[in-house]
Write an enzyme that holds these catalytic residues in place. Structure first.
Site, PDB file in Angstrom:
ATOM      1  N   LYS A  34       0.846  -1.193   0.000  1.00 59.13           N
ATOM      2  CA  LYS A  34       0.000   0.000   0.000  1.00 59.13           C
ATOM      3  C   LYS A  34       0.880   1.242   0.000  1.00 59.13           C
ATOM      4  CE  LYS A  34      -4.215  -1.575   0.176  1.00 59.13           C
ATOM      5  NZ  LYS A  34      -5.264  -1.159  -0.755  1.00 59.13           N
ATOM      6  N   ASP A  75      -0.136  -0.327  -4.739  1.00 63.68           N
ATOM      7  CA  ASP A  75      -1.516   0.163  -4.798  1.00 63.68           C
ATOM      8  C   ASP A  75      -1.573   1.494  -4.050  1.00 63.68           C
ATOM      9  OD1 ASP A  75      -4.237   0.573  -4.761  1.00 63.68           O
ATOM     10  OD2 ASP A  75      -4.718  -1.222  -3.582  1.00 63.68           O
ATOM     11  N   GLU A 124      -1.507  -0.366  -9.098  1.00 56.41           N
ATOM     12  CA  GLU A 124      -2.973  -0.381  -8.954  1.00 56.41           C
ATOM     13  C   GLU A 124      -3.537   0.980  -8.562  1.00 56.41           C
ATOM     14  OE1 GLU A 124      -4.302  -3.837  -6.847  1.00 56.41           O
ATOM     15  OE2 GLU A 124      -5.905  -2.780  -5.820  1.00 56.41           O
ATOM     16  N   GLU A 134     -11.688  -1.793  -8.914  1.00 58.81           N
ATOM     17  CA  GLU A 134     -12.452  -2.146  -7.714  1.00 58.81           C
ATOM     18  C   GLU A 134     -13.545  -1.117  -7.443  1.00 58.81           C
ATOM     19  OE1 GLU A 134      -8.774  -1.574  -5.260  1.00 58.81           O
ATOM     20  OE2 GLU A 134     -10.191  -0.856  -3.777  1.00 58.81           O
ATOM     21  N   ASP A 173     -14.624  -6.140  -8.185  1.00 57.42           N
ATOM     22  CA  ASP A 173     -14.872  -6.804  -6.907  1.00 57.42           C
ATOM     23  C   ASP A 173     -16.241  -7.462  -7.017  1.00 57.42           C
ATOM     24  OD1 ASP A 173     -13.926  -6.364  -3.648  1.00 57.42           O
ATOM     25  OD2 ASP A 173     -15.938  -7.124  -4.094  1.00 57.42           O
ATOM     26  N   HIS A 218     -10.653  -8.234  -7.426  1.00 49.27           N
ATOM     27  CA  HIS A 218     -10.334  -7.590  -6.155  1.00 49.27           C
ATOM     28  C   HIS A 218     -11.099  -8.310  -5.051  1.00 49.27           C
ATOM     29  CE1 HIS A 218     -11.345  -4.443  -3.075  1.00 49.27           C
ATOM     30  NE2 HIS A 218     -10.072  -4.140  -3.225  1.00 49.27           N
ATOM     31  N   GLU A 232      -6.276 -12.204  -4.194  1.00 50.00           N
ATOM     32  CA  GLU A 232      -5.954 -11.186  -3.178  1.00 50.00           C
ATOM     33  C   GLU A 232      -6.281 -11.715  -1.790  1.00 50.00           C
ATOM     34  OE1 GLU A 232      -7.713  -7.279  -3.667  1.00 50.00           O
ATOM     35  OE2 GLU A 232      -6.248  -6.484  -2.218  1.00 50.00           O
TER      36      GLU A 232
HETATM   37 CA    CA Z   1      -6.877  -1.780  -4.173  1.00 50.99          CA
END
Ligand code: CA
Length: 382
Positions: free
Chosen positions: A171, A200, A226, A252, A275, A302, A335
């Site tokens: 992240k 991401d 991402e 997502e 997602d 996702h 994921e």
């Molecule tokens: Ca994400």
């Protein structure tokens, strides 16, 4: 068979250690679960995606007040018909966000019912399994205090590695200098260990900084970058993708075949990440998979939900084709969020577990989940 009841369960529990992604502090985990009851003793489970900052009551209200009246006494096996009925009835105030998340939860439950009725796992109904197991990647590296946590995150990388993961998503989106420092520490920790990295930013930056960050990460051989920019900024995605060498991923926060038509049609991404719990469920994923194949874009779902969303997403990923066929083609990866989420392990009898970084696709009928109602009662929002 007909639908005789729909129960919705919004759940929430505070986290002992709140954490941040680039868009805010997550202080509790939540889920909107739905249970579709039939007159033949089969019950289907579904889940609406609840992003870390999103109150689970929104999708619950959509299901209770807008969708349930459309579905009572209907045939649960008419998945495509009921999807279009729900979409058309909510079009003028829906199309995105928590409304499509509500539709998603219902649709997932209907496919769970169908799998149980036909005695096969959902992936069989989707056309069969391209794979019987899937590599899991660790999503983690959230912040606990904010900036300046690079050395702790370097140690976290080792923990994921020792837990079996050979692919990880870091992240970022906490300021360019901090991001690059974190990647330096993570890279140093994992040097020579053969780990694949993704990043991401959760659309933390505008185009210029998104590109600057990408230049700074050119040496990490990223599998993907991402959500570089905001989901509405499709032109910005295209600009980032044109300027950077690594594959660009996102989706997502996009919904239904209509949203993905514009996103994929603009050449926004190399990898699309619907997602299941917000794109519109299995029915919408089938539409989006076909669109993605037509645009030469790989689908890599996702996943950030509870045990039900994980079980459903495993059924989906089994049925995702590779977009670029060759004998050593890169397969989609699963994921596996490593942040705190009490409903992942407690909610069902056989929670998803990875072994050596891999997960077997469950072969039980439907989603194959057996839900513990005591857990629902304990965490239900009253
Ligand atoms: Ca994400």
């Amino acid at each position: 068979m007909k639908i005789v009841d729909i129960n919705v369960h919004p759940l929430r529990t505070p986290l002992e250690t709140p954490f941040a992604f680039s868009q805010g502090w997550v202080r509790s985990r939540s889920a909107t679960l739905v249970e579709v009851v039939t007159d033949e003793g089969i019950t289907g489970w579904g889940e609406a995606f609840a992003q870390g900052l999103e109150p689970p009551q929104i999708a619950a209200a959509v299901i209770e007040s807008a969708l349930k009246p459309l579905l009572m006494n209907e045939d649960p096996l008419a998945t495509e018909v009921l999807w279009h009925r729900m979409y058309h009835a909510t079009r003028d105030y829906g199309r995105k966000g928590s409304v499509t998340a509500g539709i998603s939860a219902i649709d997932i439950a209907l496919w769970d019912i169908a799998g149980q009725a036909y005695g096969v796992p959902v992936h069989r109904l989707l056309g069969g399994a391209f794979r019987t197991r899937v590599q899991a990647y660790a999503t983690g590296f959230y912040r606990i205090t904010g900036q300046g946590e690079a050395s702790r995150l370097g140690e976290e990388a080792i923990a994921h590695f020792e837990a079996g993961f050979r692919a990880m998503k870091v992240k970022l989106g906490y300021g360019l200098a901090d991001d690059l420092q974190v990647m330096k520490e993570v890279g140093r920790s994992l040097a020579g260990r053969g780990v694949t990295l993704m990043v991401d930013t959760n659309h933390a930056y505008g185009v210029a900084d998104a590109i600057r960050l990408g230049y700074g990460l050119a040496d990490y051989d990223l599998r993907w970058y991402e959500e570089p920019v905001a989901p509405e900024h499709i032109g910005g995605y295209r600009e980032v993708r044109d300027r950077l060498p690594m594959p660009i991923a996102g989706g997502e926060n996009e919904h239904t075949l209509y949203g993905f038509r514009d996103f994929l049609g603009a050449g926004a991404v190399d990898i699309a990440q619907p997602d299941l719990g917000s794109v519109g469920g299995f029915s919408a994923c089938r539409h989006v998979i076909a669109l993605a194949q037509a645009h030469g874009v790989q689908i890599n779902p996702h996943v950030w939900g509870s045990a039900i969303a994980q079980a459903a997403s495993l059924q989906l990923i089994a049925a995702v084709p590779v977009a670029h066929h060759n004998v050593f083609a890169e397969e989609p990866i699963f994921e596996y969020d490593r942040s705190s989420h009490p409903f992942r392990q407690l909610l069902v009898r056989e929670p998803v577990t990875q072994q050596g970084g891999w997960i077997d696709i469950p072969q039980r009928p439907g989603l194959g989940v057996e839900v513990d109602r005591d857990v629902i009662e304990k965490y239900r929002i009253r």
